[in-house]
Design a protein around this motif. Structure first.
Motif, PDB file in Angstrom:
ATOM      1  N   ALA A   1      59.868  58.699  14.311  1.00  0.00           N
ATOM      2  CA  ALA A   1      60.255  60.101  14.458  1.00  0.00           C
ATOM      3  C   ALA A   1      61.758  60.272  14.629  1.00  0.00           C
ATOM      4  N   PHE A   2      62.384  59.398  15.387  1.00  0.00           N
ATOM      5  CA  PHE A   2      63.794  59.572  15.698  1.00  0.00           C
ATOM      6  C   PHE A   2      64.717  58.700  14.842  1.00  0.00           C
ATOM      7  N   SER A   3      64.153  58.056  13.837  1.00  0.00           N
ATOM      8  CA  SER A   3      64.972  57.328  12.876  1.00  0.00           C
ATOM      9  C   SER A   3      65.382  58.276  11.751  1.00  0.00           C
ATOM     10  N   ARG A   4      66.159  57.776  10.820  1.00  0.00           N
ATOM     11  CA  ARG A   4      66.561  58.598   9.676  1.00  0.00           C
ATOM     12  C   ARG A   4      65.359  59.031   8.848  1.00  0.00           C
ATOM     13  N   GLU A   5      64.309  58.212   8.864  1.00  0.00           N
ATOM     14  CA  GLU A   5      63.124  58.540   8.079  1.00  0.00           C
ATOM     15  C   GLU A   5      62.325  59.694   8.692  1.00  0.00           C
ATOM     16  N   GLY A   6      62.648  60.096   9.900  1.00  0.00           N
ATOM     17  CA  GLY A   6      61.930  61.201  10.526  1.00  0.00           C
ATOM     18  C   GLY A   6      62.090  62.509   9.801  1.00  0.00           C
ATOM     19  N   SER A   7      63.137  62.628   8.984  1.00  0.00           N
ATOM     20  CA  SER A   7      63.353  63.878   8.249  1.00  0.00           C
ATOM     21  C   SER A   7      62.533  63.954   6.968  1.00  0.00           C
ATOM     22  N   LEU A   8      61.857  62.864   6.604  1.00  0.00           N
ATOM     23  CA  LEU A   8      61.011  62.884   5.416  1.00  0.00           C
ATOM     24  C   LEU A   8      59.802  63.778   5.643  1.00  0.00           C
ATOM     25  N   LYS A   9      59.365  64.412   4.588  1.00  0.00           N
ATOM     26  CA  LYS A   9      58.214  65.311   4.695  1.00  0.00           C
ATOM     27  C   LYS A   9      56.928  64.605   4.282  1.00  0.00           C
ATOM     28  N   MET A  10      55.838  65.081   4.842  1.00  0.00           N
ATOM     29  CA  MET A  10      54.526  64.642   4.373  1.00  0.00           C
ATOM     30  C   MET A  10      54.200  65.496   3.153  1.00  0.00           C
ATOM     31  N   GLY A  11      54.863  65.161   2.079  1.00  0.00           N
ATOM     32  CA  GLY A  11      54.776  65.938   0.864  1.00  0.00           C
ATOM     33  C   GLY A  11      56.102  65.899   0.149  1.00  0.00           C
ATOM     34  N   PRO A  12      56.217  66.571  -0.980  1.00  0.00           N
ATOM     35  CA  PRO A  12      57.490  66.611  -1.692  1.00  0.00           C
ATOM     36  C   PRO A  12      58.586  67.233  -0.834  1.00  0.00           C
ATOM     37  N   ASP A  13      59.821  66.958  -1.190  1.00  0.00           N
ATOM     38  CA  ASP A  13      60.933  67.504  -0.424  1.00  0.00           C
ATOM     39  C   ASP A  13      60.939  69.030  -0.419  1.00  0.00           C
ATOM     40  N   HIS A  14      60.352  69.639  -1.445  1.00  0.00           N
ATOM     41  CA  HIS A  14      60.384  71.092  -1.541  1.00  0.00           C
ATOM     42  C   HIS A  14      59.162  71.761  -0.917  1.00  0.00           C
ATOM     43  N   SER A  15      58.246  71.005  -0.344  1.00  0.00           N
ATOM     44  CA  SER A  15      57.008  71.589   0.176  1.00  0.00           C
ATOM     45  C   SER A  15      57.231  72.309   1.497  1.00  0.00           C
ATOM     46  N   LYS A  16      56.369  73.288   1.761  1.00  0.00           N
ATOM     47  CA  LYS A  16      56.420  74.078   2.988  1.00  0.00           C
ATOM     48  C   LYS A  16      55.060  73.991   3.693  1.00  0.00           C
ATOM     49  N   PRO A  17      55.024  74.127   5.034  1.00  0.00           N
ATOM     50  CA  PRO A  17      53.741  74.083   5.757  1.00  0.00           C
ATOM     51  C   PRO A  17      52.791  75.184   5.288  1.00  0.00           C
ATOM     52  N   GLN A  18      51.523  74.850   5.265  1.00  0.00           N
ATOM     53  CA  GLN A  18      50.519  75.804   4.816  1.00  0.00           C
ATOM     54  C   GLN A  18      50.091  76.749   5.923  1.00  0.00           C
ATOM     55  N   TYR A  19      50.074  76.263   7.172  1.00  0.00           N
ATOM     56  CA  TYR A  19      49.598  77.062   8.296  1.00  0.00           C
ATOM     57  C   TYR A  19      50.732  77.397   9.246  1.00  0.00           C
ATOM     58  N   ASN A  20      50.615  78.560   9.884  1.00  0.00           N
ATOM     59  CA  ASN A  20      51.621  78.910  10.886  1.00  0.00           C
ATOM     60  C   ASN A  20      51.459  78.017  12.121  1.00  0.00           C
ATOM     61  N   LEU A  21      52.439  78.094  13.024  1.00  0.00           N
ATOM     62  CA  LEU A  21      52.491  77.154  14.139  1.00  0.00           C
ATOM     63  C   LEU A  21      51.278  77.274  15.051  1.00  0.00           C
ATOM     64  N   PHE A  22      50.860  78.502  15.391  1.00  0.00           N
ATOM     65  CA  PHE A  22      49.739  78.652  16.306  1.00  0.00           C
ATOM     66  C   PHE A  22      48.456  78.115  15.689  1.00  0.00           C
ATOM     67  N   THR A  23      48.195  78.497  14.443  1.00  0.00           N
ATOM     68  CA  THR A  23      46.975  78.023  13.785  1.00  0.00           C
ATOM     69  C   THR A  23      46.978  76.506  13.661  1.00  0.00           C
ATOM     70  N   TRP A  24      48.132  75.957  13.292  1.00  0.00           N
ATOM     71  CA  TRP A  24      48.228  74.503  13.123  1.00  0.00           C
ATOM     72  C   TRP A  24      47.977  73.778  14.434  1.00  0.00           C
ATOM     73  N   THR A  25      48.630  74.214  15.509  1.00  0.00           N
ATOM     74  CA  THR A  25      48.455  73.528  16.790  1.00  0.00           C
ATOM     75  C   THR A  25      47.054  73.740  17.354  1.00  0.00           C
ATOM     76  N   ALA A  26      46.467  74.915  17.104  1.00  0.00           N
ATOM     77  CA  ALA A  26      45.097  75.156  17.573  1.00  0.00           C
ATOM     78  C   ALA A  26      44.121  74.217  16.874  1.00  0.00           C
ATOM     79  N   MET A  27      44.270  74.058  15.575  1.00  0.00           N
ATOM     80  CA  MET A  27      43.407  73.142  14.834  1.00  0.00           C
ATOM     81  C   MET A  27      43.671  71.704  15.248  1.00  0.00           C
ATOM     82  N   LEU A  28      44.940  71.377  15.471  1.00  0.00           N
ATOM     83  CA  LEU A  28      45.318  70.038  15.904  1.00  0.00           C
ATOM     84  C   LEU A  28      44.640  69.685  17.222  1.00  0.00           C
TER      85      LEU A  28
END
Length: 714
Positions: free
Chosen positions: A85-112
């Motif tokens: 998380a705190f290395s340079r690789e932490g800025s990589l996305k789980m997806g393409p560089d241009h991707s955006k999260p599908q769910y808002n923060l509350f919904t995502w954390t609630a499901m999490l």
């Protein structure tokens, strides 16, 4: 090279003719795991005494000989995810560089949170603090030190160490699925270690191990929930505790979880998760306001401080000098095995809902957001129970320790409006049960399927099967010996999968180092402005202006593909071959109005293949300026360049022959620079078969370039 680009998925409504590859059952994994679970359940039901004896013997051996391994594994995983998380690789996305999260923060954390924690949290939030107060692992019970550490031990068992295991699996799943375009399965994370063998028996064995761990972990939670709900129904309706009521609860819960998981993530699991959190918050607020509010808030702050101060020491504490083997087996080792068993299930589910988030964001949120909720819940309920015990109610304390399934309800009986509280707790517990069971069935159907598109789930009938199989296993374990047997089985099944977690960490780290070398390779080419982006000799500013206001339809794109793009790529391939390179050009129709993708591949032997891909991306026509060159459609098509890390944001439409070739050569030079830098043990042999397949959705287009459109979830 086998093209995988026909499996591309778009989160916008695909134009007519768009195709998606359907998931298929992986019969080797399904048969291996399904037969094992059914036979084990039948053995436990038909020969409960023998099953109990065998399980107890194995648990005793693990507690005596492998306790250190579980403790070390929890520590190593925690350190590993923080380093990522705190290395340079932490800025990589789980997806393409241009991707955006599908769910808002509350919904995502609630499901999490709701997917990772079930009814067992209500069970242990009262039972464990009271038990640790009476019988701590070291020192005297009922002492000041015991009461101070009672809640801390519960927070430790539900805290950062466990969630780190979820974070490891989640980011590995998401990285390899959404960034490398590999199946959303554990075998994908081992690709850097064993290469193409992940598609064979070795990969099947890993998925079977993950599935067995998942179903035992989920069954443990559900078994705990069943016995607790049974007591809640006794208090509310007088339904006696026993096997008959528990079988009925299992049937009801399986039916509800089946209906939920068949409806999918958005319609079922998402809504139940949000409702779950809100109802749990209502219980917390009620107990906080009706109880000794000031004491509970003071205790919460002290619990947090004690937990932070004690965490480094207790994380590696094996009680080697105190002989607390029985305590370790019943508590810390059980919890670590339980987290390990749940890690594939929760990790895959978290990856399923976390596309587009960076590794750093994912790890920090996974370690902190659920823990804040757990801190509040465990501290409020646990300290309320301790307050009763220290106030002289020893009968309550003994009952909570000896019959833990009754502890939570016994606490609620002490507050005003107890019947309403008990009813609310029962509904909350049932929803926790359902969200765990339906998420588990969804994930297990994915484990036993071959899915190229990470946004899809396993077949519905497979979800139904695993929901029923989980219910059968839960019943079998309850008949053998109740909750202790479930805990023992989890401790056993977590051991083999813990070894897989070490392999995943090694493979994931190798993949991250590979991507770092790729970035360094691109940077070493020092291309401030690519030659392909500068108009050729026949271009001028009028042509450039014309291109910026053009939003071509499928006919224009087809004409350009045939006249310029395909011939240019073919010429490059021929030149590569003339220089002795094993190059090929593949094209396949992707379903967008007959448009095709084009992939140029240069095979590099044992090194990573070079892949350059042009893919037609359907994009909404911008609303600004009133420009509309294609009045019959709201969509236009970009011929985007894709690499291993996603879209490069480059639209080659209307580039001339030389510009296309120059861009290919730019990418080729960057790839050679990457290979020259990427040497040593981190080299990945046999790169992915074909270029990654990146989903392109409306959220992935830069803000301001598209009109307001309806969000469509997969």
């Amino acid at each position: 090279m086998t093209s995988v680009l026909q499996q591309r998925t778009s989160a916008i409504e695909n134009p007519p003719g768009a195709q998606r590859t359907r998931p298929t059952v992986n019969w080797a994994v399904f048969a291996g795991s399904g037969v094992t679970i059914v036979l084990f359940s039948l053995w436990a039901i038909l020969a409960p005494e023998q099953a109990s004896t065998v399980i107890s013997a194995v648990v005793g051996w693990i507690a005596a000989n492998m306790g250190w391994f579980y403790v070390l594994t929890a520590t190593v995983v925690t350190v590993f995810v923080l380093v990522v998380a705190f290395s340079r690789e932490g800025s990589l996305k789980m997806g393409p560089d241009h991707s955006k999260p599908q769910y808002n923060l509350f919904t995502w954390t609630a499901m999490l949170f709701a997917a990772g924690i079930g009814i067992d949290l209500l069970f242990f939030s009262v039972a464990e603090p009271v038990t640790q107060y009476y019988g701590p692992p070291a020192g005297e019970g009922r002492s000041d030190e015991a009461v101070r550490m009672a809640v801390v031990w519960t927070l430790f068992h539900y805290g950062v160490s466990g969630w780190a295991m979820y974070a490891l699996m989640g980011m590995a799943f998401g990285y390899f699925a959404y960034r490398w375009n590999m199946p959303l399965s554990i075998r994908s994370a081992l690709y850097p270690l064993i290469g193409k063998r992940v598609h064979g028996r070795a990969g099947d064995a890993v998925d079977i191990a993950a599935l067995l761990g998942t179903i035992f972990g989920v069954a443990t939670s559900l078994g705990i929930g069943i016995v607790q709900l049974n007591y809640g129904l006794f208090l509310l309706f007088g339904i006696p505790e026993g096997t008959a009521a528990q079988i009925g609860l299992i049937v009801v819960a399986v039916v509800m979880s089946t209906a939920s998981c068949v409806s999918g993530v958005d319609k079922g699991i998402r809504r139940l998760s949000e409702l779950n959190v809100l109802m749990a918050v209502a219980l917390i607020v009620w107990v906080l306001v009706a109880g000794r509010t000031s004491f509970l808030l003071d205790a919460m702050v002290q619990n947090l401080g004690d937990y932070v101060a004690a965490l480094p020491g207790i994380t590696l504490d094996t009680f080697a000098y105190t002989g607390a083997e029985e305590w370790m087996a019943g508590w810390t080792l059980f919890f670590w095995a339980w987290w390990i068993a749940w890690a594939p299930f929760v990790g895959l589910f978290l990856a399923r809902i976390s596309r587009g988030r960076t590794l750093r964001e994912f790890v920090i949120a996974t370690l902190t957001v659920p823990f804040v909720f757990i801190l509040i819940l465990v501290s409020i309920f646990g300290n309320s129970a301790l307050d009763l015990v220290m106030g002289g109610d020893d009968a309550f304390g003994q009952a909570a320790m000896n019959t833990p399934e009754r502890a939570f309800y016994s606490l609620l009986e002490q507050y005003p409006g107890a019947p309403l509280l008990i009813a609310l707790a029962s509904i909350t517990g049932l929803l926790f049960y359902v969200t765990s069971a339906d998420s588990g069935a969804l994930v297990m159907s994915t484990f036993t399927s071959t899915i190229q598109d990470p946004t899809q789930d396993g077949p519905k009938w497979l979800r139904v099967f695993w929901a029923a199989a989980t219910g059968l296993l839960t019943l079998a374990m309850l008949l053998v010996g109740g909750v202790p047997t479930l805990q023992a089985a989890t401790l056993i099944i977590g051991l083999p999968f813990s070894i897989v977690m070490y392999l995943i960490m090694i493979g994931f780290w190798k993949a991250l180092r590979t991507e770092r070398a790729q970035r360094e390779g691109r940077q070493s080419t020092r291309r401030s402005v690519s030659a392909s982006r500068i108009p050729g000799p026949d271009g001028h500013w009028r042509r450039r202006l014309s291109r910026t206001g053009s939003f071509p339809g499928p006919k224009a794109v087809l004409r350009y593909e045939e006249q310029v793009l395909a011939p240019a790529l073919a010429e490059v391939v021929e030149e590569f071959r003339a220089h002795g390179r094993d190059a090929e050009l593949t094209s396949s129709v992707v379903g967008y109005q007959g448009l095709s993708e084009h992939t140029l591949t240069v095979h590099m032997g044992k090194d990573r293949d070079f892949c350059y891909q042009i893919y037609p991306v359907a994009t909404p026509v911008p609303a600004f300026g009133g420009f509309r060159t294609n009045p019959d459609s709201d969509l236009y098509y970009r011929l985007e360049v894709f690499t291993e890390t996603g879209s490069q944001g480059t639209d080659v439409m209307d580039w001339d022959h030389e510009q296309v070739i120059n861009d290919v050569l730019d990418s080729w030079e960057a790839h050679l620079a990457f290979l020259s830098l990427h040497t040593g043990p981190s080299k990945i042999q046999d790169g992915p078969e074909g270029p990654p397949d990146w989903s392109t959705d409306i959220q992935d287009v830069p803000t301001g370039q598209i009109p307001a459109v309806k969000e469509v979830h997969l």
